[in-house]
Design a protein around this motif. Structure first.
Motif, PDB file in Angstrom:
ATOM      1  N   GLU A 146     -45.292 -68.564  32.976  1.00 49.93           N
ATOM      2  CA  GLU A 146     -44.655 -68.503  31.653  1.00 49.93           C
ATOM      3  C   GLU A 146     -44.845 -69.784  30.843  1.00 49.93           C
ATOM      4  OE1 GLU A 146     -43.218 -68.596  34.555  1.00 49.93           O
ATOM      5  OE2 GLU A 146     -41.435 -69.891  34.552  1.00 49.93           O
ATOM      6  N   LEU A 147     -45.240 -70.865  31.512  1.00 51.42           N
ATOM      7  CA  LEU A 147     -45.462 -72.123  30.783  1.00 51.42           C
ATOM      8  C   LEU A 147     -46.932 -72.367  30.450  1.00 51.42           C
ATOM      9  CD1 LEU A 147     -42.949 -74.476  32.665  1.00 51.42           C
ATOM     10  CD2 LEU A 147     -42.679 -73.424  30.414  1.00 51.42           C
ATOM     11  N   SER A 150     -48.299 -72.895  26.819  1.00 53.37           N
ATOM     12  CA  SER A 150     -47.094 -72.945  25.975  1.00 53.37           C
ATOM     13  C   SER A 150     -46.902 -74.284  25.286  1.00 53.37           C
ATOM     14  CB  SER A 150     -45.852 -72.668  26.837  1.00 53.37           C
ATOM     15  OG  SER A 150     -45.627 -73.792  27.700  1.00 53.37           O
ATOM     16  N   GLY A 181     -48.796 -76.062  30.601  1.00 53.19           N
ATOM     17  CA  GLY A 181     -48.194 -76.724  29.453  1.00 53.19           C
ATOM     18  C   GLY A 181     -48.358 -78.235  29.408  1.00 53.19           C
TER      19      GLY A 181
END
Ligand code: G3P
Length: 226
Positions: A146-147, A150, A181
């Motif tokens: 999810e990172l 990002s 990230g």
């Protein structure tokens, strides 16, 4: 592999494809003078164009998915990579996951044939499963999906995950890297202070106006941890 290390993952970004690959490889070679490992994970479509001269020292494959030559349409055999002179490869990136049993067989074969691997894991639980299965690459890389891409660094937004992964790696004597990230020298510094032996970075370098400036700033931080 040399640690601490910066692995620049070009993925299949347009900015990291074709003729642009040479630029990243030249930057990586230049920055090795800082005394850190700097590597570039190149798309399979570009890889064989850059296997000459000193580039062997910095080229990473992004994947391989079978061991031998044979009837494997569209696959990338480990033995073919070795015959081309490739020394390093990522495996099991979040964008190219593999069944764990296959991963173990690929890492075992790579270890016995002399290709160094960095196996990505998307969580500490996946890391533990692979350790329990006996997977022992040159390093693991923890990258919460999810990172990824990002701009929010795993070292600042999920430090507890990195610390847990480092602890597990230390228990089994396997170096741990982190990625997702990571965008600034401060993100790299934060990661190193959590105990990793290096970082994987894609978008912050590949899409930068001046990738060399970003690579250099990150490599300089790594050099403080040699
Ligand atoms: O392999 C590194 C990569 O998944 C991280 O991507 O864009 O968040 O640096 P990025």
């Amino acid at each position: 592999m040399e640690f601490p290390c910066l692995i620049v993952n070009l993925k299949n970004y347009l900015e990291g494809s074709g003729d642009r690959v040479k630029m990243f490889l030249d930057y990586a070679l230049d920055l090795r003078d800082l005394g850190v490992g700097v590597y570039v994970a190149v798309s399979p479509l570009d890889l064989s164009r850059y296997l000459y001269g000193d580039y062997y020292r910095v080229v990473f494959s992004q994947v391989f998915d079978v061991v031998d030559y044979g009837s494997y349409t569209g696959h990338i055999p480990l033995k073919r990579l070795l015959d081309l002179g490739v020394k390093y490869s990522l495996l099991n990136h979040s964008e190219y996951k593999m069944p764990h049993n296959r991963l173990r067989d690929l890492v075992d074969a790579a270890n016995s044939l002399g290709l160094e691997t960095v196996v990505c894991v998307d969580s500490v639980s996946e890391f533990r499963s692979l350790i329990d299965l006996g997977v022992r690459p040159s390093a693991f890389a923890i990258e919460p999906p999810e990172l990824i891409g990002s701009g929010r660094s795993v070292s600042k937004y999920k430090p507890e995950t990195v610390v847990e992964a480092v602890g597990l790696g230390n228990s089994y004597g396997v170096p741990v890297l982190c990625g997702a990230g990571v965008s600034t020298r401060d993100d790299v510094d934060a990661a190193m202070r959590l105990g990793v032996r290096g970082v994987l970075v894609a978008s912050a370098i590949v899409k930068a106006d001046d990738p060399y400036v970003v690579m250099k700033s990150m490599a300089e931080v790594l050099a403080l941890f040699t």
